[in-house]
Scaffold this motif. Structure first.
Motif, PDB file in Angstrom:
ATOM      1  N   ASP A 139       0.850  -1.184   0.000  1.00 49.17           N
ATOM      2  CA  ASP A 139       0.000   0.000   0.000  1.00 49.17           C
ATOM      3  C   ASP A 139       0.887   1.236   0.000  1.00 49.17           C
ATOM      4  O   ASP A 139       2.093   1.150   0.215  1.00 49.17           O
ATOM      5  CB  ASP A 139      -0.997  -0.011   1.159  1.00 49.17           C
ATOM      6  CG  ASP A 139      -0.346  -0.074   2.530  1.00 49.17           C
ATOM      7  OD1 ASP A 139       0.889  -0.221   2.624  1.00 49.17           O
ATOM      8  OD2 ASP A 139      -1.078   0.014   3.539  1.00 49.17           O
ATOM      9  N   ASP A 140       0.291   2.377  -0.240  1.00 49.67           N
ATOM     10  CA  ASP A 140       1.050   3.574  -0.619  1.00 49.67           C
ATOM     11  C   ASP A 140       0.847   4.708   0.391  1.00 49.67           C
ATOM     12  O   ASP A 140      -0.195   5.350   0.412  1.00 49.67           O
ATOM     13  CB  ASP A 140       0.580   3.994  -2.020  1.00 49.67           C
ATOM     14  CG  ASP A 140       1.306   5.192  -2.580  1.00 49.67           C
ATOM     15  OD1 ASP A 140       2.103   5.805  -1.868  1.00 49.67           O
ATOM     16  OD2 ASP A 140       1.061   5.513  -3.762  1.00 49.67           O
ATOM     17  N   HIS A 141       1.853   4.933   1.219  1.00 48.30           N
ATOM     18  CA  HIS A 141       1.780   5.991   2.221  1.00 48.30           C
ATOM     19  C   HIS A 141       2.066   7.368   1.650  1.00 48.30           C
ATOM     20  O   HIS A 141       2.000   8.359   2.380  1.00 48.30           O
ATOM     21  CB  HIS A 141       2.761   5.697   3.364  1.00 48.30           C
ATOM     22  CG  HIS A 141       2.298   4.635   4.303  1.00 48.30           C
ATOM     23  ND1 HIS A 141       1.738   4.906   5.529  1.00 48.30           N
ATOM     24  CD2 HIS A 141       2.290   3.280   4.190  1.00 48.30           C
ATOM     25  CE1 HIS A 141       1.410   3.785   6.135  1.00 48.30           C
ATOM     26  NE2 HIS A 141       1.746   2.775   5.338  1.00 48.30           N
ATOM     27  N   ALA A 142       2.376   7.460   0.367  1.00 49.92           N
ATOM     28  CA  ALA A 142       2.647   8.765  -0.243  1.00 49.92           C
ATOM     29  C   ALA A 142       1.389   9.372  -0.846  1.00 49.92           C
ATOM     30  O   ALA A 142       0.957  10.459  -0.450  1.00 49.92           O
ATOM     31  CB  ALA A 142       3.730   8.641  -1.309  1.00 49.92           C
ATOM     32  N   VAL A 143       0.761   8.660  -1.789  1.00 48.97           N
ATOM     33  CA  VAL A 143      -0.411   9.217  -2.486  1.00 48.97           C
ATOM     34  C   VAL A 143      -1.517   8.182  -2.633  1.00 48.97           C
ATOM     35  O   VAL A 143      -2.335   8.260  -3.548  1.00 48.97           O
ATOM     36  CB  VAL A 143      -0.020   9.816  -3.856  1.00 48.97           C
ATOM     37  CG1 VAL A 143       0.928  10.989  -3.679  1.00 48.97           C
ATOM     38  CG2 VAL A 143       0.604   8.768  -4.767  1.00 48.97           C
ATOM     39  N   ASN A 144      -1.555   7.180  -1.730  1.00 45.47           N
ATOM     40  CA  ASN A 144      -2.690   6.260  -1.612  1.00 45.47           C
ATOM     41  C   ASN A 144      -2.979   5.446  -2.869  1.00 45.47           C
ATOM     42  O   ASN A 144      -4.116   5.026  -3.089  1.00 45.47           O
ATOM     43  CB  ASN A 144      -3.948   7.021  -1.187  1.00 45.47           C
ATOM     44  CG  ASN A 144      -3.759   7.804   0.098  1.00 45.47           C
ATOM     45  OD1 ASN A 144      -2.880   7.484   0.906  1.00 45.47           O
ATOM     46  ND2 ASN A 144      -4.571   8.822   0.298  1.00 45.47           N
ATOM     47  N   MET A 145      -1.967   5.251  -3.713  1.00 47.35           N
ATOM     48  CA  MET A 145      -2.072   4.461  -4.945  1.00 47.35           C
ATOM     49  C   MET A 145      -3.000   5.115  -5.988  1.00 47.35           C
ATOM     50  O   MET A 145      -3.408   4.480  -6.965  1.00 47.35           O
ATOM     51  CB  MET A 145      -2.552   3.037  -4.662  1.00 47.35           C
ATOM     52  CG  MET A 145      -1.939   1.967  -5.575  1.00 47.35           C
ATOM     53  SD  MET A 145      -0.171   1.738  -5.316  1.00 47.35           S
ATOM     54  CE  MET A 145      -0.174   0.855  -3.749  1.00 47.35           C
ATOM     55  N   LEU A 146      -3.301   6.390  -5.818  1.00 51.13           N
ATOM     56  CA  LEU A 146      -4.204   7.070  -6.753  1.00 51.13           C
ATOM     57  C   LEU A 146      -3.620   7.118  -8.156  1.00 51.13           C
ATOM     58  O   LEU A 146      -4.362   7.157  -9.147  1.00 51.13           O
ATOM     59  CB  LEU A 146      -4.511   8.479  -6.255  1.00 51.13           C
ATOM     60  CG  LEU A 146      -5.143   8.591  -4.861  1.00 51.13           C
ATOM     61  CD1 LEU A 146      -5.383  10.055  -4.504  1.00 51.13           C
ATOM     62  CD2 LEU A 146      -6.448   7.804  -4.795  1.00 51.13           C
ATOM     63  N   TRP A 147      -2.296   7.120  -8.278  1.00 52.33           N
ATOM     64  CA  TRP A 147      -1.637   7.155  -9.586  1.00 52.33           C
ATOM     65  C   TRP A 147      -1.918   5.897 -10.407  1.00 52.33           C
ATOM     66  O   TRP A 147      -1.751   5.892 -11.624  1.00 52.33           O
ATOM     67  CB  TRP A 147      -0.122   7.308  -9.416  1.00 52.33           C
ATOM     68  CG  TRP A 147       0.497   6.228  -8.596  1.00 52.33           C
ATOM     69  CD1 TRP A 147       0.704   6.219  -7.244  1.00 52.33           C
ATOM     70  CD2 TRP A 147       0.971   4.960  -9.062  1.00 52.33           C
ATOM     71  NE1 TRP A 147       1.262   5.032  -6.845  1.00 52.33           N
ATOM     72  CE2 TRP A 147       1.448   4.250  -7.935  1.00 52.33           C
ATOM     73  CE3 TRP A 147       1.044   4.363 -10.321  1.00 52.33           C
ATOM     74  CZ2 TRP A 147       1.989   2.964  -8.036  1.00 52.33           C
ATOM     75  CZ3 TRP A 147       1.575   3.081 -10.422  1.00 52.33           C
ATOM     76  CH2 TRP A 147       2.044   2.404  -9.287  1.00 52.33           C
ATOM     77  N   LEU A 148      -2.362   4.816  -9.737  1.00 56.68           N
ATOM     78  CA  LEU A 148      -2.657   3.563 -10.432  1.00 56.68           C
ATOM     79  C   LEU A 148      -4.136   3.405 -10.740  1.00 56.68           C
ATOM     80  O   LEU A 148      -4.504   2.990 -11.845  1.00 56.68           O
ATOM     81  CB  LEU A 148      -2.182   2.367  -9.600  1.00 56.68           C
ATOM     82  CG  LEU A 148      -2.525   0.974 -10.130  1.00 56.68           C
ATOM     83  CD1 LEU A 148      -1.799   0.698 -11.448  1.00 56.68           C
ATOM     84  CD2 LEU A 148      -2.170  -0.106  -9.092  1.00 56.68           C
TER      85      LEU A 148
END
Length: 452
Positions: A387-396
């Motif tokens: 999981d993505d603590h930077a931008v919540n995987m929104l880029w995917l």
């Protein structure tokens, strides 16, 4: 597109990576046999195994049980500097199923997202394919193909089941760095094009200099140095969206970076690696019904992913799927300014960058020729869930960046809400999520897949 290490954490008595080899827990690598193919129907079994990345492992003093790293901070008495820490600390074996939620059965590897052990809670994992107990399996895929089966039906918004190649050292860096006594057996030597700073040991030394604990991850931090190398994202996906993306660097092999070379923050496009890459996400490229539950590629059930690396020098990366006995060609582009192709070429990348108004670091750092050169030298296979603590995987799987309208070309990447993917939320509500990779094959073009 974003780091696969900086935002994946484990909550253990001590979770870190080290350079000495510990003896408190026996390291037994799970078997994951794969196949090497010379022609359609002509494949031989390779007795490969997997190992856990060093960043997840218990790190303790060589003479006892004292943690060298706890939570997101180093023990500065044991680790006052990188070299001393490498001498004082040992990296131990892994209890794959009970601690990390990693299970292998036949040719299938299942990675569970959250694992509640007796004394710990583990989040995500990253594994590497081994040729032997001490060396990674090296992939040289120019004018070859790679295929695998995947089940993403239990991967919701905000999670990423990633299978990718990185230009790590075959032995995990032992030959280059004599202070590294653990090597590939214990999953050392990680690098990628994000030049991650949370890698706890780089070039045989602890990354303690300038170490700062994360402000939103109780188990991660970052040091002065990053670990960079070429990366081929064969598969970054959940049940909603998927992408495949070559990323290139101006250096060969694993390289420690500092300062501008790392490409951090506002210097993202000034570093030695192309952090954005040249991605092909079907939703982003205009086909909003191709991939997902009930889509042309139906993520409610297992399917095969085939990636072909065509030409020497490399000039095209092509994608197929096989599901229900049917070969499914990749979706075609439907974006103004980009030809209606369904594969990655330098022309596609240049057109896409222009159409989306993105910086073209991929071209600047060598494009597909650079990717092909890395594939020729040899790359290591990583299999992960994170999981993505930077931008919540929104880029995917959502609309990103969030300050742009979703109708802007290149912004919409999937149907997930821009409020989705918050790690604290999904770690609590989606702990049973998992991904299963199976039936790994590689070899001559058109040799690894078939349709009935």
């Amino acid at each position: 597109m974003f780091s696969k290490t900086a935002f994946v954490s484990s909550v253990l008595a001590a979770v870190a990576s080290g350079q000495q080899a510990g003896t408190l827990t026996t390291e037994t690598h799970p078997s994951l046999p794969a196949q090497s193919c010379t022609a359609a129907g002509s494949c031989s079994t390779v007795a490969t195994k997997v190992t856990m990345d060093a960043n997840w492992r218990w790190l303790h003093t060589t003479s006892g049980y004292t943690n060298c790293y706890t939570g997101n901070e180093w023990n500065t008495t044991i680790c006052p500097d990188g070299a001393t820490c490498a001498a004082n600390c040992a990296l131990d074996g892994a209890d794959y199923a009970a601690t990390y939620g990693v299970t292998a059965s036949g040719n299938a590897l299942t990675l569970k997202f959250v694992t509640d052990g007796s004394y710990s809670k583990n989040i995500g994992s990253r594994m590497y394919l081994l040729a032997s107990d001490t060396k990674y399996q090296m992939f040289k895929l120019v004018n070859q193909e790679f295929s695998f089966d995947v089940d993403v039906s239990k991967l919701p918004c905000g999670l990423n089941g990633a299978l990718y190649l990185i230009e790590m050292d075959e032995d995990g860096g032992m030959a280059k760095y004599p202070t590294n006594k653990a090597g590939a057996k214990y999953g050392t030597g990680y690098c990628d094009t994000q030049c991650p700073h949370d890698i706890k040991f780089i070039d045989g030394e602890a990354n303690v200099e300038g170490w700062a604990p994360s402000t939103n991850d109780a188990n991660a931090g970052s040091g002065t140095y990053g670990s960079c190398c070429n990366e081929m994202d064969i598969w970054e996906a959940n049940s909603i969206s998927a992408a495949y993306t070559p990323h290139v660097c101006s250096v060969d092999g694993q390289t420690r970076c500092s300062g501008t070379d790392c490409g951090d923050g506002d210097e993202r496009h000034d570093g030695i690696c192309d952090k954005d890459g040249c991605d092909f996400n079907s939703y982003r490229m205009g086909d909003k019904t191709f991939y997902g539950p009930g889509g042309t590629v139906d993520t409610a059930s297992k399917f095969t992913v085939v990636t072909q690396f065509i030409g020497s020098p490399l000039n095209e990366i092509k994608r197929f799927y096989v599901q229900g006995g049917k070969v499914i060609a990749n979706s075609a582009v439907s974006i103004t300014g980009v030809d209606a192709v369904n594969s990655i070429t330098d022309k596609y990348c240049n057109q896409q960058k222009t159409a989306f108004g993105d910086t073209n670091s991929f071209e600047k750092l060598g494009g597909l020729a650079a990717m092909g050169a890395s594939l020729s030298r040899g790359m290591v296979l990583a299999l992960s869930v994170w999981d993505d603590h930077a931008v919540n995987m929104l880029w995917l799987d959502s609309s990103y960046p969030t300050d742009k309208d979703a109708s802007t070309p290149g912004v919409a990447r999937g149907t997930c809400a821009t409020t989705s993917g918050v790690p604290s939320d999904i770690e609590a509500s989606e702990g049973d999520s998992q991904v299963t990779y199976s039936n790994i094959k590689w070899g001559a073009l058109n040799s690894t897949f078939a349709a009935s």
